[in-house]
Design a protein around this motif. Sequence first.
Motif, PDB file in Angstrom:
ATOM      1  N   SER A 194       2.239 -13.250  -1.891  1.00  0.00           N
ATOM      2  CA  SER A 194       2.386 -13.102  -3.257  1.00  0.00           C
ATOM      3  C   SER A 194       3.517 -14.043  -3.717  1.00  0.00           C
ATOM      4  CB  SER A 194       2.948 -11.827  -3.749  1.00  0.00           C
ATOM      5  OG  SER A 194       2.249 -10.617  -3.512  1.00  0.00           O
ATOM      6  N   ASN A 231       5.659  -8.630  -9.042  1.00  0.00           N
ATOM      7  CA  ASN A 231       5.187  -7.855 -10.116  1.00  0.00           C
ATOM      8  C   ASN A 231       6.126  -7.373 -11.323  1.00  0.00           C
ATOM      9  OD1 ASN A 231       2.569  -7.902  -9.478  1.00  0.00           O
ATOM     10  ND2 ASN A 231       2.849  -5.935  -8.139  1.00  0.00           N
ATOM     11  N   LYS A 275      -8.553  -9.926   0.932  1.00  0.00           N
ATOM     12  CA  LYS A 275      -7.808 -10.818  -0.486  1.00  0.00           C
ATOM     13  C   LYS A 275      -6.906 -11.932  -0.120  1.00  0.00           C
ATOM     14  CE  LYS A 275      -7.092  -6.473  -2.795  1.00  0.00           C
ATOM     15  NZ  LYS A 275      -6.167  -5.848  -3.673  1.00  0.00           N
ATOM     16  N   GLN A 303      -7.018 -13.642  -5.260  1.00  0.00           N
ATOM     17  CA  GLN A 303      -5.976 -12.951  -5.541  1.00  0.00           C
ATOM     18  C   GLN A 303      -5.204 -14.159  -6.231  1.00  0.00           C
ATOM     19  OE1 GLN A 303      -3.695 -11.462  -6.473  1.00  0.00           O
ATOM     20  NE2 GLN A 303      -3.353  -9.870  -4.954  1.00  0.00           N
ATOM     21  N   ALA A 304      -5.081 -13.762  -7.556  1.00  0.00           N
ATOM     22  CA  ALA A 304      -4.288 -14.876  -8.489  1.00  0.00           C
ATOM     23  C   ALA A 304      -2.975 -15.001  -8.470  1.00  0.00           C
ATOM     24  CB  ALA A 304      -4.793 -14.459  -9.687  1.00  0.00           C
ATOM     25  N   LEU A 305      -2.366 -13.940  -7.532  1.00  0.00           N
ATOM     26  CA  LEU A 305      -0.747 -13.884  -7.242  1.00  0.00           C
ATOM     27  C   LEU A 305      -0.625 -14.962  -6.096  1.00  0.00           C
ATOM     28  CD1 LEU A 305       1.390 -12.425  -7.925  1.00  0.00           C
ATOM     29  CD2 LEU A 305       0.781 -10.534  -6.654  1.00  0.00           C
ATOM     30  N   ARG A 342      -6.220  -6.635   3.474  1.00  0.00           N
ATOM     31  CA  ARG A 342      -5.461  -7.940   3.411  1.00  0.00           C
ATOM     32  C   ARG A 342      -6.531  -8.992   3.543  1.00  0.00           C
ATOM     33  NH1 ARG A 342       0.234  -6.787   2.934  1.00  0.00           N
ATOM     34  NH2 ARG A 342       0.468  -9.046   3.179  1.00  0.00           N
ATOM     35  N   ALA A 354       0.820  -5.698 -13.157  1.00  0.00           N
ATOM     36  CA  ALA A 354       0.422  -6.652 -12.266  1.00  0.00           C
ATOM     37  C   ALA A 354       0.372  -7.848 -12.538  1.00  0.00           C
ATOM     38  CB  ALA A 354      -1.025  -6.033 -11.533  1.00  0.00           C
ATOM     39  N   TYR A 359       0.823  -1.275  -0.010  1.00  0.00           N
ATOM     40  CA  TYR A 359      -0.124  -0.119   0.030  1.00  0.00           C
ATOM     41  C   TYR A 359       0.862   1.262  -0.072  1.00  0.00           C
ATOM     42  CZ  TYR A 359      -2.916  -3.840   0.910  1.00  0.00           C
ATOM     43  OH  TYR A 359      -3.534  -4.942   0.555  1.00  0.00           O
ATOM     44  N   TYR A 375      12.805  -2.623  -5.089  1.00  0.00           N
ATOM     45  CA  TYR A 375      11.298  -3.334  -5.001  1.00  0.00           C
ATOM     46  C   TYR A 375      11.877  -4.814  -4.861  1.00  0.00           C
ATOM     47  CZ  TYR A 375       7.439  -5.789  -6.779  1.00  0.00           C
ATOM     48  OH  TYR A 375       6.209  -6.878  -6.887  1.00  0.00           O
ATOM     49  N   ARG A 376      11.410  -5.347  -3.647  1.00  0.00           N
ATOM     50  CA  ARG A 376      11.361  -6.723  -3.003  1.00  0.00           C
ATOM     51  C   ARG A 376      12.901  -7.178  -3.115  1.00  0.00           C
ATOM     52  NH1 ARG A 376       6.629  -5.469  -1.881  1.00  0.00           N
ATOM     53  NH2 ARG A 376       4.944  -7.090  -1.879  1.00  0.00           N
ATOM     54  N   TYR A 423      -2.980   5.214  -1.728  1.00  0.00           N
ATOM     55  CA  TYR A 423      -3.455   3.981  -2.341  1.00  0.00           C
ATOM     56  C   TYR A 423      -4.980   3.860  -2.462  1.00  0.00           C
ATOM     57  CZ  TYR A 423      -2.564  -0.945  -3.746  1.00  0.00           C
ATOM     58  OH  TYR A 423      -2.609  -1.947  -4.542  1.00  0.00           O
ATOM     59  N   ASP A 483      -4.817 -13.634 -13.527  1.00  0.00           N
ATOM     60  CA  ASP A 483      -6.211 -13.834 -13.530  1.00  0.00           C
ATOM     61  C   ASP A 483      -6.937 -13.849 -14.994  1.00  0.00           C
ATOM     62  OD1 ASP A 483      -8.910 -13.280 -12.874  1.00  0.00           O
ATOM     63  OD2 ASP A 483      -8.618 -11.469 -11.666  1.00  0.00           O
ATOM     64  N   GLU A 506       8.579 -14.784  -6.422  1.00  0.00           N
ATOM     65  CA  GLU A 506       9.081 -13.823  -5.227  1.00  0.00           C
ATOM     66  C   GLU A 506       9.695 -14.647  -4.096  1.00  0.00           C
ATOM     67  OE1 GLU A 506       7.717 -12.266  -1.687  1.00  0.00           O
ATOM     68  OE2 GLU A 506       6.482 -10.806  -3.021  1.00  0.00           O
TER      69      GLU A 506
HETATM   70  N1  EPU Z   1      -5.545  -8.002  -9.932  1.00  0.00           N
HETATM   71  C1  EPU Z   1      -6.388  -8.715 -10.681  1.00  0.00           C
HETATM   72  N2  EPU Z   1      -6.614 -10.061 -10.243  1.00  0.00           N
HETATM   73  C2  EPU Z   1      -6.151 -10.458  -9.152  1.00  0.00           C
HETATM   74  C3  EPU Z   1      -5.208 -10.045  -8.566  1.00  0.00           C
HETATM   75  C4  EPU Z   1      -4.995  -8.471  -8.969  1.00  0.00           C
HETATM   76  O1  EPU Z   1      -6.926  -8.372 -11.637  1.00  0.00           O
HETATM   77  O2  EPU Z   1      -6.391 -12.061  -9.052  1.00  0.00           O
HETATM   78  C5  EPU Z   1      -5.478  -6.654 -10.188  1.00  0.00           C
HETATM   79  C6  EPU Z   1      -5.855  -5.815  -9.068  1.00  0.00           C
HETATM   80  O3  EPU Z   1      -7.287  -5.364  -9.583  1.00  0.00           O
HETATM   81  C7  EPU Z   1      -4.819  -4.531  -9.172  1.00  0.00           C
HETATM   82  C8  EPU Z   1      -3.467  -5.097  -9.721  1.00  0.00           C
HETATM   83  O4  EPU Z   1      -3.994  -6.418 -10.061  1.00  0.00           O
HETATM   84  O5  EPU Z   1      -5.327  -3.693 -10.359  1.00  0.00           O
HETATM   85  C9  EPU Z   1      -2.823  -5.306  -8.523  1.00  0.00           C
HETATM   86  O6  EPU Z   1      -3.222  -5.768  -7.558  1.00  0.00           O
HETATM   87  P1  EPU Z   1      -3.169  -5.455  -6.104  1.00  0.00           P
HETATM   88  O7  EPU Z   1      -3.646  -4.302  -5.651  1.00  0.00           O
HETATM   89  O8  EPU Z   1      -4.179  -6.666  -5.162  1.00  0.00           O
HETATM   90  O9  EPU Z   1      -1.818  -5.674  -5.471  1.00  0.00           O
HETATM   91  P2  EPU Z   1      -0.495  -6.780  -6.013  1.00  0.00           P
HETATM   92  O10 EPU Z   1       0.299  -5.899  -7.099  1.00  0.00           O
HETATM   93  O11 EPU Z   1      -1.200  -7.903  -6.412  1.00  0.00           O
HETATM   94  C10 EPU Z   1       1.228  -5.952  -4.277  1.00  0.00           C
HETATM   95  C11 EPU Z   1       2.348  -6.832  -3.329  1.00  0.00           C
HETATM   96  C12 EPU Z   1       1.507  -7.475  -1.983  1.00  0.00           C
HETATM   97  C13 EPU Z   1       0.991  -6.201  -1.504  1.00  0.00           C
HETATM   98  C14 EPU Z   1       0.118  -5.209  -2.415  1.00  0.00           C
HETATM   99  C15 EPU Z   1      -0.671  -4.029  -1.602  1.00  0.00           C
HETATM  100  C16 EPU Z   1       3.958  -7.640  -4.915  1.00  0.00           C
HETATM  101  C17 EPU Z   1       4.269  -8.871  -5.793  1.00  0.00           C
HETATM  102  N3  EPU Z   1       2.731  -8.050  -4.148  1.00  0.00           N
HETATM  103  O12 EPU Z   1       0.499  -6.915  -4.698  1.00  0.00           O
HETATM  104  O13 EPU Z   1       2.691  -8.042  -1.335  1.00  0.00           O
HETATM  105  O14 EPU Z   1       0.186  -6.409  -0.232  1.00  0.00           O
HETATM  106  O15 EPU Z   1       0.660  -4.783  -3.618  1.00  0.00           O
HETATM  107  O16 EPU Z   1       0.343  -2.876  -1.886  1.00  0.00           O
HETATM  108  O17 EPU Z   1       4.411  -6.692  -5.027  1.00  0.00           O
HETATM  109  C18 EPU Z   1       3.265 -10.181  -0.648  1.00  0.00           C
HETATM  110  O18 EPU Z   1       4.601  -9.827  -0.946  1.00  0.00           O
HETATM  111  O19 EPU Z   1       3.052 -11.283  -0.069  1.00  0.00           O
HETATM  112  C19 EPU Z   1       2.192  -9.354  -0.782  1.00  0.00           C
HETATM  113  C20 EPU Z   1       0.959  -9.833  -0.479  1.00  0.00           C
END
Ligand code: EPU
Length: 339
Positions: free
Chosen positions: A238, A242, A226, A296-298, A223, A272, A130, A163-164, A195, A278, A333
């Motif tokens: 994750s 990314n 998701k 959360q597809a990640l 959190r 993303a 965030y 970044y990470r 955010y 996804d 990651e």
């Molecule tokens: N999205 C989809 N489908 C999904 C998942 C995401 O369309 O299944 C889209 C979302 O709608 C959004 C974009 O992808 O537009 C990004 O998704 P989200 O905001 O959920 O964040 P993220 O990039 O998936 C990153 C970190 C998380 C952290 C969040 C919040 C990485 C690899 N992951 O996730 O970190 O909590 O931002 O800032 O950078 C972790 O490292 O374990 C972790 C959870």
Amino acid sequence: MRILTQASLQKWTTFGLPAQAEHFASCTSEDEVKEALAWHREHDCALHVLGGGSNVLLAGDLPGLVLQMGIDGVTEVGQTDQGVLVRVGAGVSWHEFVMTALDRGWYGLENLSLIPGSTGAGPMQNIGAYGVELEERFHSLEAVEVATGETHQFAHSDCAFGYRESVFKRALKGRYVITSVTFHLLKTPELRMEYGAIKAALKAAGVTEPTPKAVSDAVIGIRQSKLPDPAVLGNAGSFFKNPIVDQERHLALAKQFPDMPQYPTPGGMKLAAGWLIDQAGWKGHDRGTHGVHDRQALVLVNKGGATGAELLQLAEDVQQDVLKRFGVELEREVNVLPG
Ligand code: EPU
């Protein structure tokens, strides 16, 4: 400190995968870390350090010594113009530290609430969420050198944060065991609400004058909505980073997918990974014992009874499919052990 032999690691990682450590030592002080490292040098074997085990996939048994970091303590060690210096034992749960800081009126980590894992593991991959990364409030850390058993101090500029990323994942990989981390925290809140999801959560909660506690509660809510709770569904957050793509790839994808999330970043355009996975249809993919999280597809999940090899296969299938469809390489990651 006791060195156990053939110890199960299942409860020590949040994926909950079955694997054994050939030798296992839980260390609750710097002296115990030094003792364990002396044992490791004497036996000339592999070494693996486990913090909260929240970013690890165990693909098999671990030969050599597993050092489990259990150093405790959150201590104010000094003052700065804006706030306090706080030293935290590497084994302290990150979230418990963030909550303790909030209780004591030390601010700046609200956005990093509910990140699983230990404080000592935080700088390794410069945890972030965030809009905030750990490095912003990082002051220094202490670590014991594996080869010599000597304590070294690392300032911010020694850590090569990205970044990470940090030097501990790259040039100094495997060479130090982090024993404590010192943060400079703020006495006056500086809320970070850029955010969109945070703004929306505060609005939904009817908060008109946000406080650090309200921001933390909002982050916890997002959190929880998701990301699966590791106590209920094994996972390591994750699974992929990314990806950052060059201009050519970015333009081609942006033309084809006008709604694709994209974030300009110094090295190119960050996409993303969750969105790509996804779009490729993997969200909620189910292989019985394991699969892709349905919200959360990640995030890859162990539904119970999966092996590390199975999860690794799923990760590779996802990577190959995303490469085929979008021409984008996803980098893991999560750390895979043994490496
Ligand atoms: N999205 C989809 N489908 C999904 C998942 C995401 O369309 O299944 C889209 C979302 O709608 C959004 C974009 O992808 O537009 C990004 O998704 P989200 O905001 O959920 O964040 P993220 O990039 O998936 C990153 C970190 C998380 C952290 C969040 C919040 C990485 C690899 N992951 O996730 O970190 O909590 O931002 O800032 O950078 C972790 O490292 O374990 C972790 C959870």
